[in-house]
Design a protein around this motif. Structure first.
Motif, mmCIF file in Angstrom:
data_model
loop_
_atom_site.group_PDB
_atom_site.id
_atom_site.type_symbol
_atom_site.label_atom_id
_atom_site.label_comp_id
_atom_site.label_asym_id
_atom_site.label_seq_id
_atom_site.Cartn_x
_atom_site.Cartn_y
_atom_site.Cartn_z
ATOM 1 N N TYR A 52 -10.037 0.313 -4.110
ATOM 2 C CA TYR A 52 -9.297 1.584 -4.757
ATOM 3 C C TYR A 52 -9.354 2.626 -4.125
ATOM 4 C CZ TYR A 52 -12.761 -1.686 -7.194
ATOM 5 O OH TYR A 52 -13.891 -2.304 -7.562
ATOM 6 N N LYS A 53 -8.690 3.889 -5.012
ATOM 7 C CA LYS A 53 -8.119 5.013 -4.704
ATOM 8 C C LYS A 53 -9.485 6.409 -4.113
ATOM 9 C CE LYS A 53 -3.765 5.325 -6.326
ATOM 10 N NZ LYS A 53 -2.719 5.898 -6.595
ATOM 11 N N ASN A 54 -9.192 7.016 -2.904
ATOM 12 C CA ASN A 54 -10.161 7.761 -2.507
ATOM 13 C C ASN A 54 -9.221 8.836 -1.999
ATOM 14 O OD1 ASN A 54 -11.175 7.471 0.462
ATOM 15 N ND2 ASN A 54 -12.548 6.474 -0.895
ATOM 16 N N GLU A 58 -6.390 7.659 1.411
ATOM 17 C CA GLU A 58 -4.685 8.024 1.325
ATOM 18 C C GLU A 58 -4.366 8.837 2.785
ATOM 19 O OE1 GLU A 58 -5.477 10.698 -2.161
ATOM 20 O OE2 GLU A 58 -4.319 9.181 -3.290
ATOM 21 N N TYR A 63 -1.056 3.151 -0.950
ATOM 22 C CA TYR A 63 -1.070 2.994 -2.558
ATOM 23 C C TYR A 63 -0.003 2.627 -3.236
ATOM 24 C CZ TYR A 63 -5.941 3.989 -2.190
ATOM 25 O OH TYR A 63 -7.372 3.527 -1.655
ATOM 26 N N TYR A 174 -5.921 -1.034 -5.971
ATOM 27 C CA TYR A 174 -4.386 -1.415 -5.896
ATOM 28 C C TYR A 174 -4.321 -2.264 -4.297
ATOM 29 C CZ TYR A 174 -4.791 2.566 -9.016
ATOM 30 O OH TYR A 174 -4.378 3.368 -9.860
ATOM 31 N N GLY A 176 -3.065 -1.446 -0.801
ATOM 32 C CA GLY A 176 -2.292 -0.500 -0.103
ATOM 33 C C GLY A 176 -1.588 -0.857 1.440
#
Length: 218
Positions: A52-54, A58, A63, A174, A176
């Motif tokens: 997951y994105k955070n 990042e 990603y 996603y 990454g």
């Protein structure tokens, strides 16, 4: 994993197919999540999924632009415990929720956790959290439904672990790539080929094979 140790699943099959269409072979290893993140951060692995994105991640993860697969985050309880969830984080006030370190569970849960709406009990893996719940040491366990479903299915000792509805949140996940390795070109190619697989209908076929309905959430 299958009995012969092979890693399987919808995300695994999709990612493998994309890499093969790019002309690459791929070696996929199932490792503890914290260790996996550290390997990406240090450039000891090329890529990680499903992630997951955070903002923190990042800093060291490049990603994909394309969603690899959508995941549903849900709460689990022990059958007969009387613990409920009506769809609001405030329902968990005064309760203890089993979590795993370094895992993001989406904005809804993570924000409530930061604000101290409930108590968090950190375990090294999901099975450990489920074991604590069976023993009455935690009230709830949170997990994506794919991982929880596999664990409940493979062990009779977790047969009384029940998923609560509604789901807390549906989250896009996603693949990454490690920024440390400076391989952004692979990420660009991965996105291009993943788009082709989605357009061809192969993506939906794989989801159907594993009994997953594609979410409309993006």
């Amino acid at each position: 994993k299958t009995k012969d140790g092979k890693v399987t699943g919808a995300a695994v099959e999709i990612a493998t197919k994309v890499f093969h269409s790019m002309g690459h072979t791929v070696s996929i290893k199932l490792l503890p999540w914290t260790r996996s993140l550290n390997m990406i951060k240090r450039g000891k692995a090329d890529a990680i999924f499903t992630v997951y994105k955070n903002k923190d991640r990042e800093k060291f993860i490049d990603y994909s632009a394309e969603v690899l697969i959508d995941q549903s985050m849900a709460l689990y309880v022990k059958k007969g415990s009387g613990n409920e969830y009506g769809g609001k984080m405030s329902d968990l006030k005064g309760k203890t929720v089993g979590v795993q370190s370094t895992i993001s569970y989406g904005k809804v849960f993570d924000n409530a956790r930061t604000k101290g709406v409930f108590k968090s009990d950190v375990a090294h893996d999901l099975e450990h959290s489920f074991t604590k719940m069976i023993l009455g040491r935690v009230d709830y366990v949170i997990s994506n439904v794919f991982s929880a479903g596999l664990i409940i299915q493979k062990s009779k000792k977790f047969k009384d672990c029940l998923k609560l509805n509604p789901a807390i949140e549906k989250i896009p996940s996603y693949i990454g790539f490690s920024k440390k390795l400076k391989i952004a070109g692979y990420r660009v190619e991965f996105d291009k080929h993943l788009k082709k697989i989605k357009k061809s209908g192969e993506y939906e076929r794989i989801l159907s094979k594993f009994g997953i309905r594609k979410s409309k959430v993006r």
